[in-house]
Design a protein around this motif. Structure first.
Motif, PDB file in Angstrom:
ATOM      1  N   ARG A  57       0.802  -1.224   0.000  1.00 13.54           N
ATOM      2  CA  ARG A  57       0.000   0.000   0.000  1.00 13.54           C
ATOM      3  C   ARG A  57       0.837   1.278   0.000  1.00 13.54           C
ATOM      4  NH1 ARG A  57      -4.631   1.802   4.359  1.00 13.54           N
ATOM      5  NH2 ARG A  57      -5.172   3.739   3.319  1.00 13.54           N
ATOM      6  N   PHE A  58       1.883   1.331   0.870  1.00 13.94           N
ATOM      7  CA  PHE A  58       2.658   2.554   1.048  1.00 13.94           C
ATOM      8  C   PHE A  58       4.068   2.491   0.480  1.00 13.94           C
ATOM      9  CE2 PHE A  58      -0.254   2.649   4.817  1.00 13.94           C
ATOM     10  CZ  PHE A  58      -1.039   3.699   4.370  1.00 13.94           C
ATOM     11  N   GLY A  59       4.492   1.333  -0.029  1.00 17.99           N
ATOM     12  CA  GLY A  59       5.881   1.208  -0.470  1.00 17.99           C
ATOM     13  C   GLY A  59       6.803   1.266   0.743  1.00 17.99           C
ATOM     14  N   TRP A  60       7.975   1.872   0.576  1.00 11.64           N
ATOM     15  CA  TRP A  60       8.908   2.022   1.689  1.00 11.64           C
ATOM     16  C   TRP A  60       8.511   3.220   2.546  1.00 11.64           C
ATOM     17  CZ3 TRP A  60      12.071  -1.492   3.420  1.00 11.64           C
ATOM     18  CH2 TRP A  60      12.479  -2.503   2.549  1.00 11.64           C
ATOM     19  N   HIS A  61       8.485   3.003   3.861  1.00 11.78           N
ATOM     20  CA  HIS A  61       8.114   4.029   4.821  1.00 11.78           C
ATOM     21  C   HIS A  61       8.757   3.660   6.154  1.00 11.78           C
ATOM     22  CE1 HIS A  61       5.041   0.873   4.805  1.00 11.78           C
ATOM     23  NE2 HIS A  61       4.943   1.092   6.095  1.00 11.78           N
ATOM     24  N   PHE A  62       8.237   4.158   7.261  1.00  8.19           N
ATOM     25  CA  PHE A  62       8.779   3.867   8.595  1.00  8.19           C
ATOM     26  C   PHE A  62       7.692   3.304   9.493  1.00  8.19           C
ATOM     27  CE2 PHE A  62      11.262   7.391   6.926  1.00  8.19           C
ATOM     28  CZ  PHE A  62      12.566   6.994   7.174  1.00  8.19           C
ATOM     29  N   GLU A  63       8.109   2.408  10.396  1.00  8.86           N
ATOM     30  CA  GLU A  63       7.220   1.918  11.445  1.00  8.86           C
ATOM     31  C   GLU A  63       7.711   2.443  12.789  1.00  8.86           C
ATOM     32  OE1 GLU A  63       5.228  -2.132  13.308  1.00  8.86           O
ATOM     33  OE2 GLU A  63       6.614  -2.302  11.636  1.00  8.86           O
ATOM     34  N   ILE A  64       6.772   2.864  13.626  1.00  8.76           N
ATOM     35  CA  ILE A  64       7.068   3.302  14.985  1.00  8.76           C
ATOM     36  C   ILE A  64       6.780   2.104  15.884  1.00  8.76           C
ATOM     37  CG2 ILE A  64       6.525   4.979  16.779  1.00  8.76           C
ATOM     38  CD1 ILE A  64       5.424   6.737  14.376  1.00  8.76           C
ATOM     39  N   GLU A  65       7.812   1.584  16.517  1.00  7.07           N
ATOM     40  CA  GLU A  65       7.699   0.312  17.231  1.00  7.07           C
ATOM     41  C   GLU A  65       7.302   0.478  18.695  1.00  7.07           C
ATOM     42  OE1 GLU A  65      11.598  -1.342  16.456  1.00  7.07           O
ATOM     43  OE2 GLU A  65      10.866  -2.254  14.587  1.00  7.07           O
ATOM     44  N   ALA A  66       6.669  -0.570  19.215  1.00  3.92           N
ATOM     45  CA  ALA A  66       6.355  -0.720  20.636  1.00  3.92           C
ATOM     46  C   ALA A  66       5.484   0.408  21.192  1.00  3.92           C
ATOM     47  CB  ALA A  66       7.630  -0.889  21.459  1.00  3.92           C
ATOM     48  N   VAL A  67       4.447   0.768  20.448  1.00  2.31           N
ATOM     49  CA  VAL A  67       3.483   1.749  20.946  1.00  2.31           C
ATOM     50  C   VAL A  67       2.464   0.986  21.794  1.00  2.31           C
ATOM     51  CG1 VAL A  67       1.728   3.446  20.337  1.00  2.31           C
ATOM     52  CG2 VAL A  67       3.792   3.222  18.929  1.00  2.31           C
ATOM     53  N   SER A  68       2.321   1.356  23.036  1.00  2.80           N
ATOM     54  CA  SER A  68       1.450   0.649  23.969  1.00  2.80           C
ATOM     55  C   SER A  68       0.014   0.561  23.445  1.00  2.80           C
ATOM     56  CB  SER A  68       1.461   1.366  25.315  1.00  2.80           C
ATOM     57  OG  SER A  68       0.611   0.705  26.225  1.00  2.80           O
ATOM     58  N   PHE A  72       1.278  -1.485  14.183  1.00  7.26           N
ATOM     59  CA  PHE A  72       1.458  -0.910  12.851  1.00  7.26           C
ATOM     60  C   PHE A  72       1.217   0.598  12.807  1.00  7.26           C
ATOM     61  CE2 PHE A  72       0.422  -5.400  12.099  1.00  7.26           C
ATOM     62  CZ  PHE A  72       1.628  -5.774  11.518  1.00  7.26           C
ATOM     63  N   ILE A  73       1.863   1.307  13.717  1.00  4.93           N
ATOM     64  CA  ILE A  73       1.849   2.770  13.672  1.00  4.93           C
ATOM     65  C   ILE A  73       2.992   3.174  12.746  1.00  4.93           C
ATOM     66  CG2 ILE A  73       2.070   4.903  14.991  1.00  4.93           C
ATOM     67  CD1 ILE A  73      -0.482   3.277  15.592  1.00  4.93           C
ATOM     68  N   LEU A  74       2.650   3.924  11.711  1.00  4.19           N
ATOM     69  CA  LEU A  74       3.598   4.207  10.643  1.00  4.19           C
ATOM     70  C   LEU A  74       3.802   5.700  10.435  1.00  4.19           C
ATOM     71  CD1 LEU A  74       1.959   1.816   8.018  1.00  4.19           C
ATOM     72  CD2 LEU A  74       3.694   1.226   9.725  1.00  4.19           C
ATOM     73  N   PHE A  75       4.918   6.043   9.793  1.00  6.37           N
ATOM     74  CA  PHE A  75       5.102   7.314   9.102  1.00  6.37           C
ATOM     75  C   PHE A  75       4.793   6.995   7.655  1.00  6.37           C
ATOM     76  CE2 PHE A  75       7.952   9.050  12.426  1.00  6.37           C
ATOM     77  CZ  PHE A  75       7.610  10.387  12.378  1.00  6.37           C
ATOM     78  N   HIS A  76       3.719   7.547   7.111  1.00  7.59           N
ATOM     79  CA  HIS A  76       3.384   7.321   5.705  1.00  7.59           C
ATOM     80  C   HIS A  76       2.718   8.567   5.146  1.00  7.59           C
ATOM     81  CE1 HIS A  76      -0.998   6.783   6.129  1.00  7.59           C
ATOM     82  NE2 HIS A  76      -0.758   6.068   7.209  1.00  7.59           N
ATOM     83  N   PRO A  77       2.639   8.682   3.821  1.00 10.46           N
ATOM     84  CA  PRO A  77       2.070   9.886   3.221  1.00 10.46           C
ATOM     85  C   PRO A  77       0.577  10.037   3.483  1.00 10.46           C
ATOM     86  CG  PRO A  77       3.246   8.594   1.568  1.00 10.46           C
ATOM     87  CD  PRO A  77       3.176   7.773   2.808  1.00 10.46           C
ATOM     88  N   ALA A  78       0.176  11.267   3.752  1.00  9.75           N
ATOM     89  CA  ALA A  78      -1.237  11.663   3.893  1.00  9.75           C
ATOM     90  C   ALA A  78      -1.268  13.179   3.994  1.00  9.75           C
ATOM     91  CB  ALA A  78      -1.871  11.034   5.124  1.00  9.75           C
TER      92      ALA A  78
END
Length: 134
Positions: A57-68, A72-78
């Motif tokens: 869906r988003f190609g290459w992006h970033f995941e923010i890990e270990a969110v309580s 799958f909390i991401l940095f992605h375009p919007a």
């Protein structure tokens, strides 16, 4: 290594500035704070590790890990948090309103250009989120 996200909260969205090593990389948009409820709230302030991630869906992006309490909390375009985000963070080049911005894909490309080489070299990068509304 640390990314610093300074947030400003409002009822219709959260706007932020993302800094790395004292330099502003881009602005950000997020959903409003709604008690960290999945899919409808931004994530809590705190410190999180980020990693490279790829999806169809988003190609290459970033995941923010270990969110309580969240996955799958991401940095992605919007460009509009209420219409396009489900708890993630979107980089934008400029804010246009509460939880709104422009040129998100360009902002994400800028983040990737700066951070991917460091991650590829084995550096850990942490995202620290703070309230800038005070």
């Amino acid at each position: 290594m640390e990314l610093l996200l300074m947030r400003r909260y409002s009822p219709r969205g959260v706007n932020g500035l993302l800094q790395f090593q004292g330099q502003i990389l881009c602005s950000t948009i997020e959903l409003p704070w709604r008690d960290n409820l999945p899919h409808i709230s931004c994530i809590p302030e705190g410190k999180y590790r980020i990693a490279k991630r790829h999806s169809p869906r988003f190609g290459w992006h970033f995941e923010i890990e270990a969110v309580s309490g969240r996955d799958f909390i991401l940095f992605h375009p919007a460009n509009d948090a209420e219409k396009e985000l489900r708890g993630c963070i979107a980089p934008v080049l400029r804010h246009t309103g509460e939880g709104k911005g422009v040129q998100s894909k360009m902002a994400l490309d800028k983040l990737k250009k700066v951070l991917y080489p460091l991650l590829d070299q084995g550096h850990e990068i942490f995202l620290t989120i703070k309230n800038n509304s005070k």
